[in-house]
Write a protein that holds these residues in place. Structure first.
Motif, PDB file in Angstrom:
ATOM      1  N   SER A  53       0.834  -1.194   0.000  1.00  0.00           N
ATOM      2  CA  SER A  53       0.000   0.000   0.000  1.00  0.00           C
ATOM      3  C   SER A  53       0.872   1.248   0.000  1.00  0.00           C
ATOM      4  O   SER A  53       1.580   1.507   0.972  1.00  0.00           O
ATOM      5  N   ARG A  54       0.841   2.008  -1.091  1.00  0.00           N
ATOM      6  CA  ARG A  54       1.626   3.237  -1.149  1.00  0.00           C
ATOM      7  C   ARG A  54       1.245   4.180  -0.019  1.00  0.00           C
ATOM      8  O   ARG A  54       2.104   4.855   0.569  1.00  0.00           O
ATOM      9  N   ALA A  55      -0.046   4.215   0.336  1.00  0.00           N
ATOM     10  CA  ALA A  55      -0.505   5.128   1.387  1.00  0.00           C
ATOM     11  C   ALA A  55       0.090   4.785   2.741  1.00  0.00           C
ATOM     12  O   ALA A  55       0.290   5.672   3.578  1.00  0.00           O
ATOM     13  N   PRO A  98       3.666   9.557   4.169  1.00  0.00           N
ATOM     14  CA  PRO A  98       3.049  10.332   5.249  1.00  0.00           C
ATOM     15  C   PRO A  98       1.528  10.393   5.073  1.00  0.00           C
ATOM     16  O   PRO A  98       1.045  10.449   3.940  1.00  0.00           O
ATOM     17  N   PRO A  99       0.764  10.344   6.169  1.00  0.00           N
ATOM     18  CA  PRO A  99       1.206  10.416   7.571  1.00  0.00           C
ATOM     19  C   PRO A  99       1.563   9.067   8.192  1.00  0.00           C
ATOM     20  O   PRO A  99       1.915   9.020   9.366  1.00  0.00           O
ATOM     21  N   ALA A 100       1.478   7.959   7.428  1.00  0.00           N
ATOM     22  CA  ALA A 100       1.747   6.648   8.016  1.00  0.00           C
ATOM     23  C   ALA A 100       3.236   6.392   8.193  1.00  0.00           C
ATOM     24  O   ALA A 100       3.685   5.902   9.230  1.00  0.00           O
ATOM     25  N   CYS A 101       4.016   6.718   7.160  1.00  0.00           N
ATOM     26  CA  CYS A 101       5.454   6.436   7.179  1.00  0.00           C
ATOM     27  C   CYS A 101       6.110   7.374   6.180  1.00  0.00           C
ATOM     28  O   CYS A 101       5.439   7.950   5.319  1.00  0.00           O
ATOM     29  N   VAL A 153      -1.336   4.314  12.804  1.00  0.00           N
ATOM     30  CA  VAL A 153      -1.092   5.195  11.657  1.00  0.00           C
ATOM     31  C   VAL A 153      -1.907   4.770  10.440  1.00  0.00           C
ATOM     32  O   VAL A 153      -2.142   5.580   9.534  1.00  0.00           O
ATOM     33  N   ALA A 154      -2.361   3.506  10.422  1.00  0.00           N
ATOM     34  CA  ALA A 154      -3.200   3.069   9.306  1.00  0.00           C
ATOM     35  C   ALA A 154      -4.506   3.855   9.279  1.00  0.00           C
ATOM     36  O   ALA A 154      -4.981   4.266   8.218  1.00  0.00           O
ATOM     37  N   GLN A 155      -5.089   4.077  10.453  1.00  0.00           N
ATOM     38  CA  GLN A 155      -6.326   4.845  10.528  1.00  0.00           C
ATOM     39  C   GLN A 155      -6.084   6.309  10.173  1.00  0.00           C
ATOM     40  O   GLN A 155      -6.877   6.929   9.458  1.00  0.00           O
ATOM     41  N   GLU A 156      -4.985   6.863  10.640  1.00  0.00           N
ATOM     42  CA  GLU A 156      -4.659   8.250  10.320  1.00  0.00           C
ATOM     43  C   GLU A 156      -4.483   8.430   8.819  1.00  0.00           C
ATOM     44  O   GLU A 156      -4.966   9.403   8.230  1.00  0.00           O
ATOM     45  N   ALA A 157      -3.795   7.480   8.190  1.00  0.00           N
ATOM     46  CA  ALA A 157      -3.577   7.572   6.748  1.00  0.00           C
ATOM     47  C   ALA A 157      -4.891   7.435   5.986  1.00  0.00           C
ATOM     48  O   ALA A 157      -5.157   8.186   5.039  1.00  0.00           O
ATOM     49  N   CYS A 158      -5.714   6.502   6.389  1.00  0.00           N
ATOM     50  CA  CYS A 158      -6.987   6.271   5.708  1.00  0.00           C
ATOM     51  C   CYS A 158      -7.823   7.540   5.656  1.00  0.00           C
ATOM     52  O   CYS A 158      -8.427   7.879   4.623  1.00  0.00           O
ATOM     53  N   ARG A 159      -7.855   8.278   6.736  1.00  0.00           N
ATOM     54  CA  ARG A 159      -8.682   9.483   6.825  1.00  0.00           C
ATOM     55  C   ARG A 159      -8.135  10.633   5.987  1.00  0.00           C
ATOM     56  O   ARG A 159      -8.815  11.645   5.802  1.00  0.00           O
ATOM     57  N   ALA A 160      -6.924  10.487   5.468  1.00  0.00           N
ATOM     58  CA  ALA A 160      -6.289  11.582   4.738  1.00  0.00           C
ATOM     59  C   ALA A 160      -6.534  11.518   3.229  1.00  0.00           C
ATOM     60  O   ALA A 160      -6.060  12.390   2.501  1.00  0.00           O
TER      61      ALA A 160
END
Length: 395
Positions: free
Chosen positions: A126-128, A132-135, A160-167
């Motif tokens: 997963s590129r996401a 950022p914000p995951a890695c 960070v998976a949840q943070e990235a998803c919301r972005a």
């Protein structure tokens, strides 16, 4: 009886019994809008093992507007491997819905020890999750690489998976564990979701050839498909799994195209892997239009590279997306499978071949004759409710 920890955003009752699993979901809030302010779009790539789904998943994953996750249902099947595929439909649907809503607490039921991003199945494709914000392995708009992402992002915290998803404006999931369309009707009717379904199919003869190369990796899943109560099935001389895969594709395509429910209007598109292999950019443009995405020059160059390689790819790359000759990959079964086995697949999957537009062969001579086109042309309205944003005539 084992029960999962209750999610903080849903009331979940999981009843395990010898005959199946029942899952009841109550009150999920709509997630916040993505940082871009765009309307959130949810795309489910619905396919089966060895149908080119990893490749199609990457077509979405590498897009800078997409949060992509590969097979979240894998966690359900590995945890509840003594159940059958139909019994697990509801549990997989629960996970898919939660991830679409960026509620990663649903994994509490299947990853009670979760600490790091690496606990998530195939996180590094997963590129996401590599950006950022995951890695910070790659800038957000760059093409990512699994090999680079793995060592750099594995120990990132799971949250960070949840943070990235919301972005992101688009959440795309690839799943191979649904065997009918009806189980997804509640998601299509759900006002919290803006769901599009990409139904990816491939010539069953090519599927068989690819499955034989990865038999060990598919043994547990084969057992669940065949309902063996937890027994792994590596050898399948009767081709029972391929038969079930063909039946599922027929069920899904017929449900979507023969008197489909009105809520499916504009939300279903059937894609043949062979069409992607032959004309990648036109097909991908149409696929992106269906999902509300645009093709960037960087993505176009990357897509040309991965579909115009020098060969079919090494066996060790079976579950990876690397630069290959896509047409060569789609035709490889014609060089390698014995005709007797092809005839058996054609008998078991006659309905799928006819419905999806694949021509049978009636001799080894026809099989080897690559000037004989076995992928039939598609009519102007075959296989699809046309999306209002889709200008491509098909599929």
């Amino acid at each position: 009886m084992w029960l999962p920890r209750i999610s903080s955003t849903a009331v979940t009752v999981l009843l395990l019994a010898q005959t199946g699993i029942l899952l009841f979901l109550v009150s999920w809030p709509r997630p916040p809008s993505p940082a871009s302010g765009k309307e959130r779009v949810h795309v489910l790539v619905l396919s089966s093992w060895r149908s080119g789904s990893s490749f199609v998943g990457q077509l979405f994953s590498q897009h800078p507007d997409v949060f992509y996750l590969m097979e979240p249902g894998w966690h359900v099947w590995t945890t509840l491997s003594q159940a059958s595929a139909p019994a697990l439909h509801m549990a997989v649907r629960d996970v898919v819905r939660s991830v679409f809503l960026c509620d990663m607490d649903v994994f509490d039921a299947y990853l009670p020890w979760r600490r790091n991003l690496s606990d998530l199945f195939q996180y590094a494709v997963s590129r996401a999750l590599c950006s950022p914000p995951a890695c910070s392995a790659f800038p957000r708009g760059a093409i990512s690489s699994e090999a680079v992402c793995k060592p750099l992002c594995a120990r990132q915290p799971f949250r960070v998976a949840q943070e990235a998803c919301r972005a992101y404006s688009h959440v795309v999931l690839k799943e191979v564990r649904f065997f009918n369309l009806q189980v997804l009707y509640s998601l299509l009717r759900d006002p919290a979701l803006n769901l599009r379904i990409v139904h990816l199919v491939r010539d069953p003869r090519a599927v068989l050839r690819s499955r034989e190369q990865t038999a060990k990796a598919l043994a547990r899943d084969n057992g669940i498909v065949l309902g063996t109560n937890g027994t792994w099935v590596e050898a399948d001389p009767g081709l029972r799994v391929v038969r079930e895969v063909c039946r599922s594709h027929v069920r899904i395509a017929e449900a979507a195209t023969q008197k489909p429910p009105p809520f499916l209007q504009g939300r279903y598109r059937l894609v043949r892997f062979e069409d992607l292999a032959r004309a990648p950019l036109p097909e991908i443009r149409a696929l992106y239009a269906f999902a509300g995405l645009s093709l960037t020059p960087q993505l176009e160059a990357w897509m040309h590279n991965i579909t115009h390689g020098s060969g079919p790819g090494a066996r060790r790359e079976a579950f990876k997306t690397s630069s290959r000759d896509a047409v060569n990959v789609s035709q490889a079964w014609r060089h390698t499978l014995p005709f007797a086995k092809i005839r058996r697949v054609q008998d078991l999957c006659a309905g799928a071949l006819q419905l999806l537009g694949y021509r049978p062969v009636f001799s080894e001579k026809e099989q080897r004759d690559l000037t004989l086109d076995l992928v039939l042309p598609r009519g102007p309205s075959s296989f699809s409710w046309a999306s209002s944003t889709d200008t491509h005539p098909g599929p």
